[in-house]
Design an enzyme around this catalytic site. Structure first.
Site, PDB file in Angstrom:
ATOM      1  N   TYR A 149      49.822  26.035  -6.511  1.00 23.73           N
ATOM      2  CA  TYR A 149      50.129  26.501  -5.148  1.00 23.73           C
ATOM      3  C   TYR A 149      50.024  28.026  -5.083  1.00 23.73           C
ATOM      4  CZ  TYR A 149      52.838  27.026  -0.785  1.00 23.73           C
ATOM      5  OH  TYR A 149      53.262  27.341   0.498  1.00 23.73           O
ATOM      6  N   LYS A 153      47.675  30.498  -2.801  1.00 24.00           N
ATOM      7  CA  LYS A 153      48.230  31.489  -1.862  1.00 24.00           C
ATOM      8  C   LYS A 153      47.819  32.918  -2.247  1.00 24.00           C
ATOM      9  CE  LYS A 153      50.277  28.710   1.072  1.00 24.00           C
ATOM     10  NZ  LYS A 153      49.905  28.686   2.492  1.00 24.00           N
TER      11      LYS A 153
HETATM   12  N1  NAP Z   1      58.054  25.060   4.069  1.00 23.68           N
HETATM   13  C1  NAP Z   1      58.123  26.062   3.207  1.00 23.68           C
HETATM   14  O1  NAP Z   1      59.089  26.179   2.429  1.00 23.68           O
HETATM   15  C2  NAP Z   1      57.036  27.113   3.177  1.00 23.68           C
HETATM   16  C3  NAP Z   1      57.307  28.338   2.562  1.00 23.68           C
HETATM   17  C4  NAP Z   1      56.332  29.331   2.537  1.00 23.68           C
HETATM   18  C5  NAP Z   1      55.108  29.099   3.114  1.00 23.68           C
HETATM   19  N2  NAP Z   1      54.857  27.883   3.700  1.00 23.68           N
HETATM   20  C6  NAP Z   1      53.543  27.698   4.324  1.00 23.68           C
HETATM   21  O2  NAP Z   1      53.750  27.592   5.716  1.00 23.68           O
HETATM   22  C7  NAP Z   1      52.675  26.846   6.300  1.00 23.68           C
HETATM   23  C8  NAP Z   1      53.256  25.811   7.263  1.00 23.68           C
HETATM   24  O3  NAP Z   1      53.966  24.861   6.516  1.00 23.68           O
HETATM   25  P1  NAP Z   1      55.271  24.116   7.063  1.00 23.68           P
HETATM   26  O4  NAP Z   1      56.362  24.455   6.138  1.00 23.68           O
HETATM   27  O5  NAP Z   1      55.436  24.349   8.498  1.00 23.68           O
HETATM   28  O6  NAP Z   1      54.869  22.616   6.704  1.00 23.68           O
HETATM   29  P2  NAP Z   1      54.440  21.353   7.582  1.00 23.68           P
HETATM   30  O7  NAP Z   1      55.450  21.064   8.629  1.00 23.68           O
HETATM   31  O8  NAP Z   1      54.086  20.296   6.588  1.00 23.68           O
HETATM   32  O9  NAP Z   1      53.140  21.877   8.337  1.00 23.68           O
HETATM   33  C9  NAP Z   1      51.870  21.899   7.771  1.00 23.68           C
HETATM   34  C10 NAP Z   1      50.908  21.314   8.779  1.00 23.68           C
HETATM   35  O10 NAP Z   1      49.588  21.390   8.252  1.00 23.68           O
HETATM   36  C11 NAP Z   1      48.877  20.248   8.673  1.00 23.68           C
HETATM   37  N3  NAP Z   1      47.798  19.991   7.730  1.00 23.68           N
HETATM   38  C12 NAP Z   1      47.898  19.664   6.418  1.00 23.68           C
HETATM   39  N4  NAP Z   1      46.690  19.471   5.894  1.00 23.68           N
HETATM   40  C13 NAP Z   1      45.795  19.679   6.900  1.00 23.68           C
HETATM   41  C14 NAP Z   1      44.385  19.603   6.984  1.00 23.68           C
HETATM   42  N5  NAP Z   1      43.630  19.244   5.932  1.00 23.68           N
HETATM   43  N6  NAP Z   1      43.794  19.877   8.172  1.00 23.68           N
HETATM   44  C15 NAP Z   1      44.541  20.207   9.259  1.00 23.68           C
HETATM   45  N7  NAP Z   1      45.886  20.288   9.244  1.00 23.68           N
HETATM   46  C16 NAP Z   1      46.496  20.023   8.064  1.00 23.68           C
HETATM   47  C17 NAP Z   1      49.917  19.122   8.684  1.00 23.68           C
HETATM   48  O11 NAP Z   1      49.640  18.122   9.667  1.00 23.68           O
HETATM   49  P3  NAP Z   1      48.759  16.817   9.335  1.00 23.68           P
HETATM   50  O12 NAP Z   1      49.307  16.249   8.058  1.00 23.68           O
HETATM   51  O13 NAP Z   1      48.948  15.958  10.521  1.00 23.68           O
HETATM   52  O14 NAP Z   1      47.363  17.327   9.199  1.00 23.68           O
HETATM   53  C18 NAP Z   1      51.199  19.849   9.080  1.00 23.68           C
HETATM   54  O15 NAP Z   1      51.483  19.717  10.461  1.00 23.68           O
HETATM   55  C19 NAP Z   1      51.870  26.280   5.129  1.00 23.68           C
HETATM   56  O16 NAP Z   1      50.722  27.077   4.949  1.00 23.68           O
HETATM   57  C20 NAP Z   1      52.800  26.442   3.943  1.00 23.68           C
HETATM   58  O17 NAP Z   1      52.086  26.594   2.725  1.00 23.68           O
HETATM   59  C21 NAP Z   1      55.786  26.900   3.756  1.00 23.68           C
END
Ligand code: NAP
Length: 224
Positions: A149, A153
């Protein structure tokens, strides 16, 4: 009306950013793989008299990206792109399947790069716009059990910093956002975080991003 594309807009941070940018008067192009989730966000935005449209697009497919962007550019005035969609697989490096590593590189890295490449000509044409890349504090420093991961990133960080220089003479804003853990469905597919309710809400992170939008690198560390 200017449109902002948000990838992964059906849940978590993408959804919260979509709602906030709609309140600022933008039209939202909500994309992700699951149409139903996007439609719910679209309806929430419309219930507040905002404007949004949903499209099922898998950003790991370059041909789906190309087809979507060329169609969207005919119908809408593309102003911005928020590269938010991302997935995480975690665990000891030696046990990590190649398929999981490849999925993170396809979605987090290549998805971000290819959709940015497809969108940027439309921003260059108007000499204005926004590209915001949602990274993670895993793009600032390595972490145990996060090797694949963090590699993905760090790649997005290098990509973003390079674009900031390459487009520095234009009116296009390129932003890098690094945040710690958020309480979103991101963690539902693994048992890496036992109690995600102790994490910050995506709504709080979205507010902090918008409050710091003038910065090129927005860093929101986890609370200790
Ligand atoms: N949650 C954390 O702790 C955290 C911390 C730091 C950074 N982040 C980053 O923040 C961002 C948002 O994550 P989140 O925490 O809000 O998680 P999340 O709710 O799982 O959102 C990620 C979204 O990406 C979509 N997705 C996944 N694969 C995809 C693909 N191949 N094509 C199009 N859409 C896709 C998913 O929807 P579908 O499955 O319907 O496609 C989902 O709605 C990510 O980049 C993550 O790495 C998260």
């Amino acid at each position: 009306m200017k449109s902002i594309i948000i990838t992964g807009a059906g849940s978590g941070l993408g959804k919260e950013l979509a709602i906030r940018y709609s309140r600022q008067g933008y039209h939202l192009l909500l994309i992700g793989r699951t149409f139903e989730k996007l439609k719910e966000v679209e309806e929430q935005i419309q219930a507040e008299n905002g404007h949004a449209d949903s499209f099922a697009v898998d950003i790991s497919s370059p041909s789906e990206i190309q087809a979507f962007i060329s169609q969207a550019a005919k119908q809408f005035t593309i102003y911005g792109l928020i590269n938010n969609a991302g997935i995480g697989h975690f665990g000891p490096f030696e046990q990590m399947p190649h398929a999981e590593i490849e999925e993170m590189l396809h979605v987090n890295v290549l998805g971000t790069i290819y959709i940015s490449q497809a969108v940027l000509p439309y921003l260059v044409e108007k000499n204005e716009g926004l590209v915001m890349n949602i990274i993670s504090t895993a793009g600032l420093r390595g972490k145990i059990n996060e090797s694949g991961y963090a590699a993905s990133k760090f790649a997005v960080r290098g990509f973003t910093e390079s674009l900031q220089i390459e487009y520095g003479h234009t009116g296009i804003m390129i932003k890098a956002v690094y945040m710690g853990g958020m309480d979103t469905p991101f963690w539902d597919h693994n048992h890496f975080i036992k109690d995600k309710s102790r994490l910050r809400s995506p709504a709080e992170i979205a507010d902090k991003i918008l409050a710091n939008i003038e910065k090129d690198a927005i860093i929101i560390e986890s609370e200790k």
